[in-house]
Scaffold this motif. Structure first.
Motif, short mmCIF file in Angstrom:
data_model
loop_
_atom_site.label_atom_id
_atom_site.label_comp_id
_atom_site.label_asym_id
_atom_site.label_seq_id
_atom_site.Cartn_x
_atom_site.Cartn_y
_atom_site.Cartn_z
N LEU A 228 -28.71 19.04 -47.95
CA LEU A 228 -28.53 19.70 -46.66
C LEU A 228 -28.03 21.13 -46.81
CD1 LEU A 228 -29.08 16.88 -45.52
CD2 LEU A 228 -27.23 17.26 -43.90
N SER A 229 -27.29 21.39 -47.86
CA SER A 229 -26.79 22.76 -48.07
C SER A 229 -27.93 23.73 -48.35
CB SER A 229 -25.78 22.78 -49.22
OG SER A 229 -26.43 22.55 -50.47
N GLN A 230 -29.07 23.21 -48.82
CA GLN A 230 -30.22 24.06 -49.12
C GLN A 230 -31.19 24.16 -47.94
OE1 GLN A 230 -30.39 25.75 -52.07
NE2 GLN A 230 -28.35 24.86 -52.39
N ARG A 231 -30.93 23.40 -46.87
CA ARG A 231 -31.83 23.39 -45.73
C ARG A 231 -31.33 24.30 -44.61
NH1 ARG A 231 -33.63 16.99 -45.18
NH2 ARG A 231 -34.97 17.00 -47.04
N VAL B 163 -20.35 11.60 -43.57
CA VAL B 163 -20.46 10.65 -42.46
C VAL B 163 -21.05 9.36 -42.99
CG1 VAL B 163 -21.45 10.18 -40.19
CG2 VAL B 163 -20.77 12.53 -40.80
N VAL B 164 -20.36 8.25 -42.76
CA VAL B 164 -20.82 6.93 -43.14
C VAL B 164 -21.24 6.21 -41.85
CG1 VAL B 164 -20.18 4.72 -44.19
CG2 VAL B 164 -19.26 6.87 -45.11
N VAL B 165 -22.40 5.56 -41.86
CA VAL B 165 -22.92 4.98 -40.63
C VAL B 165 -23.39 3.55 -40.86
CG1 VAL B 165 -25.26 5.89 -40.99
CG2 VAL B 165 -24.50 5.32 -38.69
N ILE B 166 -23.15 2.71 -39.86
CA ILE B 166 -23.73 1.37 -39.77
C ILE B 166 -24.52 1.31 -38.47
CG2 ILE B 166 -23.30 -1.09 -39.45
CD1 ILE B 166 -20.97 -0.96 -41.20
N LYS B 167 -25.75 0.82 -38.56
CA LYS B 167 -26.56 0.62 -37.36
C LYS B 167 -26.67 -0.87 -37.09
CE LYS B 167 -29.55 1.51 -34.04
NZ LYS B 167 -29.86 0.12 -33.64
N GLY B 168 -26.12 -1.31 -35.97
CA GLY B 168 -26.25 -2.70 -35.55
C GLY B 168 -27.44 -2.89 -34.65
N GLY B 169 -27.87 -4.13 -34.45
CA GLY B 169 -28.98 -4.43 -33.56
C GLY B 169 -30.31 -3.96 -34.08
N ALA C 7 -24.08 17.41 -33.97
CA ALA C 7 -22.81 17.00 -34.56
C ALA C 7 -22.95 16.83 -36.07
CB ALA C 7 -22.32 15.71 -33.92
N ALA C 8 -24.10 16.28 -36.51
CA ALA C 8 -24.33 16.10 -37.94
C ALA C 8 -24.41 17.43 -38.66
CB ALA C 8 -25.63 15.32 -38.16
N LEU C 9 -25.04 18.41 -38.04
CA LEU C 9 -25.11 19.75 -38.63
C LEU C 9 -23.71 20.32 -38.80
CD1 LEU C 9 -26.73 22.26 -39.53
CD2 LEU C 9 -26.79 22.95 -37.12
N LYS C 10 -22.87 20.12 -37.80
CA LYS C 10 -21.49 20.60 -37.88
C LYS C 10 -20.76 19.93 -39.05
CE LYS C 10 -17.60 21.31 -34.69
NZ LYS C 10 -17.19 21.13 -33.28
N ALA C 11 -20.95 18.61 -39.20
CA ALA C 11 -20.32 17.90 -40.31
C ALA C 11 -20.83 18.42 -41.65
CB ALA C 11 -20.59 16.40 -40.18
N ALA C 12 -22.13 18.65 -41.74
CA ALA C 12 -22.71 19.13 -42.99
C ALA C 12 -22.17 20.50 -43.37
CB ALA C 12 -24.24 19.18 -42.87
N ARG C 13 -22.08 21.39 -42.39
CA ARG C 13 -21.62 22.75 -42.70
C ARG C 13 -20.12 22.78 -43.00
NH1 ARG C 13 -26.37 23.16 -43.86
NH2 ARG C 13 -27.87 24.29 -42.55
N LYS C 14 -19.37 21.78 -42.51
CA LYS C 14 -17.95 21.68 -42.83
C LYS C 14 -17.71 20.80 -44.06
CE LYS C 14 -15.01 21.17 -39.34
NZ LYS C 14 -14.25 22.41 -39.19
N ASP C 15 -18.80 20.27 -44.64
CA ASP C 15 -18.75 19.42 -45.82
C ASP C 15 -17.90 18.16 -45.58
OD1 ASP C 15 -19.62 18.78 -48.36
OD2 ASP C 15 -17.96 19.79 -49.38
N ILE C 16 -18.09 17.55 -44.41
CA ILE C 16 -17.41 16.30 -44.06
C ILE C 16 -18.43 15.17 -44.09
CG2 ILE C 16 -16.17 15.05 -42.24
CD1 ILE C 16 -15.07 17.74 -41.29
N LEU D 288 -33.83 9.02 -39.73
CA LEU D 288 -32.97 9.95 -38.99
C LEU D 288 -31.66 10.17 -39.75
CD1 LEU D 288 -32.10 11.58 -36.46
CD2 LEU D 288 -31.27 9.42 -35.50
N PHE D 289 -31.03 9.09 -40.19
CA PHE D 289 -29.76 9.21 -40.90
C PHE D 289 -29.92 10.04 -42.17
CE2 PHE D 289 -28.48 4.85 -39.00
CZ PHE D 289 -28.14 5.46 -37.82
N LYS D 290 -31.01 9.82 -42.89
CA LYS D 290 -31.24 10.60 -44.11
C LYS D 290 -31.39 12.07 -43.78
CE LYS D 290 -34.33 10.93 -48.11
NZ LYS D 290 -35.54 10.37 -48.77
N ARG D 291 -32.12 12.38 -42.74
CA ARG D 291 -32.28 13.78 -42.33
C ARG D 291 -30.94 14.42 -41.99
NH1 ARG D 291 -36.75 16.51 -39.43
NH2 ARG D 291 -35.94 18.33 -38.32
N LEU D 292 -30.05 13.63 -41.37
CA LEU D 292 -28.75 14.15 -40.95
C LEU D 292 -27.71 14.13 -42.06
CD1 LEU D 292 -28.47 12.54 -37.39
CD2 LEU D 292 -29.58 14.69 -38.08
N GLY D 293 -28.06 13.55 -43.21
CA GLY D 293 -27.11 13.50 -44.32
C GLY D 293 -26.11 12.39 -44.23
#
Length: 703
Positions: free
Chosen positions: A465-468, A239-245, A228-237, A271-276
């Motif tokens: 991510l655009s270069q990866r 993603v903001v994330v909060i990790k609880g716990g 899903a992250a790859l899809k977001a990256a290729r569509k240039d959307i 992981l989040f950094k890898r996924l952008g």
């Protein structure tokens, strides 16, 4: 039906659930708030109620059971007792309902509820269930809202998707008076069948979506999330994330292991950094960051022009801005000269710029100030003030200066934001006017300035991510199932590494009674007791360094064996490793790899030595990783300069270190589900051109 076909079928059913033509609510009085909210938000389809004991609910006639429905709904909302859920779900699946939203609780979130949840999934068959124990699904953009209660009033012009484990997060952001343009608000509860990643994948197909926000309390499958992250990256959307716990404890936190220095929170961040994904700390920071992402053009850099009308805000805001990585370069000589023509005589050109009483200079006077100030080449324009609340001071002066600021930034085609120092004092009408002017209204000084920095970070991650390649973003699925683990002693672990092309010092394994072949080694040597579970050998007296002759080594082995019998009778040691010492090391790394449940293989690199241990100077990345990514991780360490010729020191063979770490990573990957964890501690770095040596190692593999 193969895996991809099953996923595609589920995706299509989830899409129908998000934009249904008809819906059924199953339950009693507890469904009334959900039904009222659905109708209030303007759902255009047919609504049915199933309740065998009531004639009507919320003014809608009831049918006694699912099989009596006049048509097959696209979505069902369940709020029935746990003991009735499985039967209802089986009936819904049987008539072909696209999917169900299970608000009912009492499943895996409670002790003993796992069995009920398994029965629920089995009853659903191919029908996807969102939940159980979930607040529901709201598609405000299409007026399709099926939530347990009120989650905010939003129109059809939203562009942000909120996807969360639970409901409180969605309620807080949905009901906040912050001008967040919400399109979707989706709570997934226990994720028994449908995960955050599944919904994110579907939502990304909506061309109206410009940003996604995830609130996660656990990661069920990093491989699916990465797709899903790859899809977001290729569509240039973004993603903001909060990790609880979060927890600082690693999966197997042993003090001697490098890999455990990276707790699960650090691995998750890797992981989040890898996924952008842009990781934030609080809901309000997420909210303001989302506004910055959807209302401002994409950032090109960190050079920030910071303007205010208060010396205090210049100081406080400047501190926050620089702490969060914004670059506040002073005005150029040319810009300063222009500014002096329009600023009050007691105000000097600076960044942050305090325009002081210049705020009262009228629209043209303010426009001249801001045109001069923004004439330098900057990436973002930032105004920090406290707008008067409704019923307070006359806001005319603030309206004038913010309009002028917006126009000056717009003329320069520069992203611009207004940060209100307090979150609650910026009226909705003012926010709407600012948005129309191209000025992003941010609320709260720290959250607002961090939002600007986060927007820059999002752009930087997108560029990376655009270069990866896709493979450098996707996370492989590592299947587990092997439960018996074998811990290797140092000699066995090094044999595995040596077979993978990793240089290890020459050594021999001896016993107190059989110390032959010592004369094959070059001295000095080190003697170490061997044992798979032997930790902190130096404290046990199980290591002796710098032994200069075979006789000294033999005596050290015998003495060590006797000493361990007396001081550590529970430690079973029969073999000893005698190993050549690396005499020309210029530094060392600690390198560990461990499997993290639900995520995969995490590689952690640290500088060696006690000072590095105190600093917790580490970098963590997920595997597989390119050589470039590994090299960047090495160079990100605070003490890396010590190996790079700092103050005349000999340069270490960093290229050889990268080669070995890459081979180590490939060893872990090639072992697949067998790999549990391994560590090289330390990896001695020799002078440039002379290579590196793995002088200690531990390892656990599964069988």
């Amino acid at each position: 039906m193969n895996y991809n076909s099953v996923r595609e079928t589920r995706r299509e059913r989830l899409k129908r659930m998000l934009v249904p033509q008809s819906a059924v609510f199953i339950g009693g009085a507890s469904t009334v708030p959900a039904i009222d909210y659905c109708r209030a938000r303007g759902f255009r389809g047919n609504i049915y109620i199933v309740n065998p004991r009531r004639d009507e609910v919320a003014g809608i006639p009831c049918v006694p059971n699912v099989r009596d429905l006049p048509e097959i709904p696209d979505v069902a909302f369940l709020a029935v007792p746990r003991e009735n859920v499985v039967g209802v779900v089986r009936d819904l699946s049987g008539i072909g309902v696209a999917g169900a939203i299970c608000n009912s609780s009492g499943f895996s979130e409670m002790r003993g509820g796992e069995r009920s949840q398994r029965e629920l999934v089995a009853a659903a068959g191919e029908m996807p269930i969102i939940g159980p124990n979930c607040p529901g699904v709201a598609n405000f953009a299409d007026r399709s809202v099926f939530m347990m209660d009120h989650f905010g009033v939003h129109d059809e012009n939203g562009s942000v998707a909120l996807i969360s484990n639970g409901g409180s997060y969605l309620s807080d952001l949905g009901c906040a008076d912050r001008s967040l343009p919400l399109a979707y608000s989706i709570g997934l509860g226990n994720q028994a069948m449908v995960t955050v990643a599944d919904i994110m994948d579907v939502v990304l197909d909506d061309e109206r979506i410009r940003a996604v926000n995830l609130y996660l309390e656990g990661i069920k499958d990093a491989a699916v999330l990465s797709a899903a992250a790859l899809k977001a990256a290729r569509k240039d959307i973004p993603v903001v994330v909060i990790k609880g716990g979060r927890t600082s404890a690693g999966r197997r936190a042993t003090e001697s292991h490098t890999a455990s220095r990276a707790g699960d929170d650090i691995v998750t961040s890797a992981l989040f950094k890898r996924l952008g994904f842009v990781e934030v700390r609080t809901p309000t920071e997420a909210l303001e960051t989302l506004k910055m992402l959807v209302y401002a053009p994409r950032m090109k850099g960190r050079r920030t022009a910071f303007a205010t009308s208060s010396g205090s805000y210049a100081v406080l805001g400047g501190d926050i801005a620089e702490f969060n990585g914004l670059d506040l370069q002073p005005p150029s000589a040319e810009a300063a000269a222009q500014l002096e023509k329009y600023l009050p005589p007691f105000v000097h050109a600076a960044n942050p710029l305090d325009i002081s009483s210049g705020q009262s200079a009228g629209f043209d006077g303010n426009l001249n100030i801001y045109r001069a100030y923004l004439s330098d080449d900057r990436d973002v324009a930032l105004s920090v003030m406290c707008f008067p609340p409704e019923g307070g001071w006359d806001p005319q002066t603030w309206n004038v200066t913010t309009k002028a600021f917006a126009l000056a930034a717009r003329e320069r085609r520069m992203p611009a934001a207004f940060v209100n120092t307090l979150p609650e004092a910026l009226p909705k009408s003012v926010r709407e006017r600012m948005i129309a002017d191209g000025l992003v209204p941010l609320q709260g000084m720290e959250d607002g300035i961090r939002a600007v920095s986060n927007a820059v970070r999002s752009s930087e991650l997108a560029d990376v991510l655009s270069q990866r390649t896709d493979e450098e973003i996707l996370v492989p699925r590592y299947r587990t199932g092997l439960t018996e683990e074998i811990a290797f002693d140092e000699a066995s672990a090094k044999a595995e590494l040596g077979a993978s092309g990793i240089a290890v010092p020459r050594s021999v394994v001896v016993t107190p009674d059989q110390t032959g072949r010592l004369d094959e080694l070059d001295f000095p040597v080190v003697v170490k007791a061997l044992g798979a579970g032997l930790a902190r050998r130096s404290e046990l007296g199980a290591v002796v360094l710098r032994l200069g002759t075979p006789d000294e080594a033999w005596q050290a082995v015998r003495s060590m064996a006797e000493r361990l019998k007396k001081t550590s009778p529970k430690v079973s040691v029969s073999d000893f490793l005698v190993e050549e010492m690396v005499k020309d090391g210029v530094g060392e790394f600690l390198v560990g790899i461990r499997r993290v449940d639900g995520i995969g293989l995490a590689l952690t690199i640290a500088m060696g030595g006690t000072e590095a241990e105190l600093l917790r100077d580490t970098a963590t990345i997920l595997l597989p990783a390119s050589r470039k990514t590994i090299a960047e991780a090495l160079r990100s360490l605070k003490l890396f300069q010590l190996l790079d010729g700092w103050r005349g020191r000999a340069k270490g063979d960093v290229d050889a270190a990268v080669d070995v770490i890459q081979k180590f990573a490939q060893f872990a990957i090639s072992n697949g589900e067998r790999f549990v964890e391994a560590e090289i501690n330390p990896l001695i770095v020799r002078p440039q051109g002379k290579g590196v040596a793995a002088v200690d190692a531990v390892m656990r593999l599964a069988w």
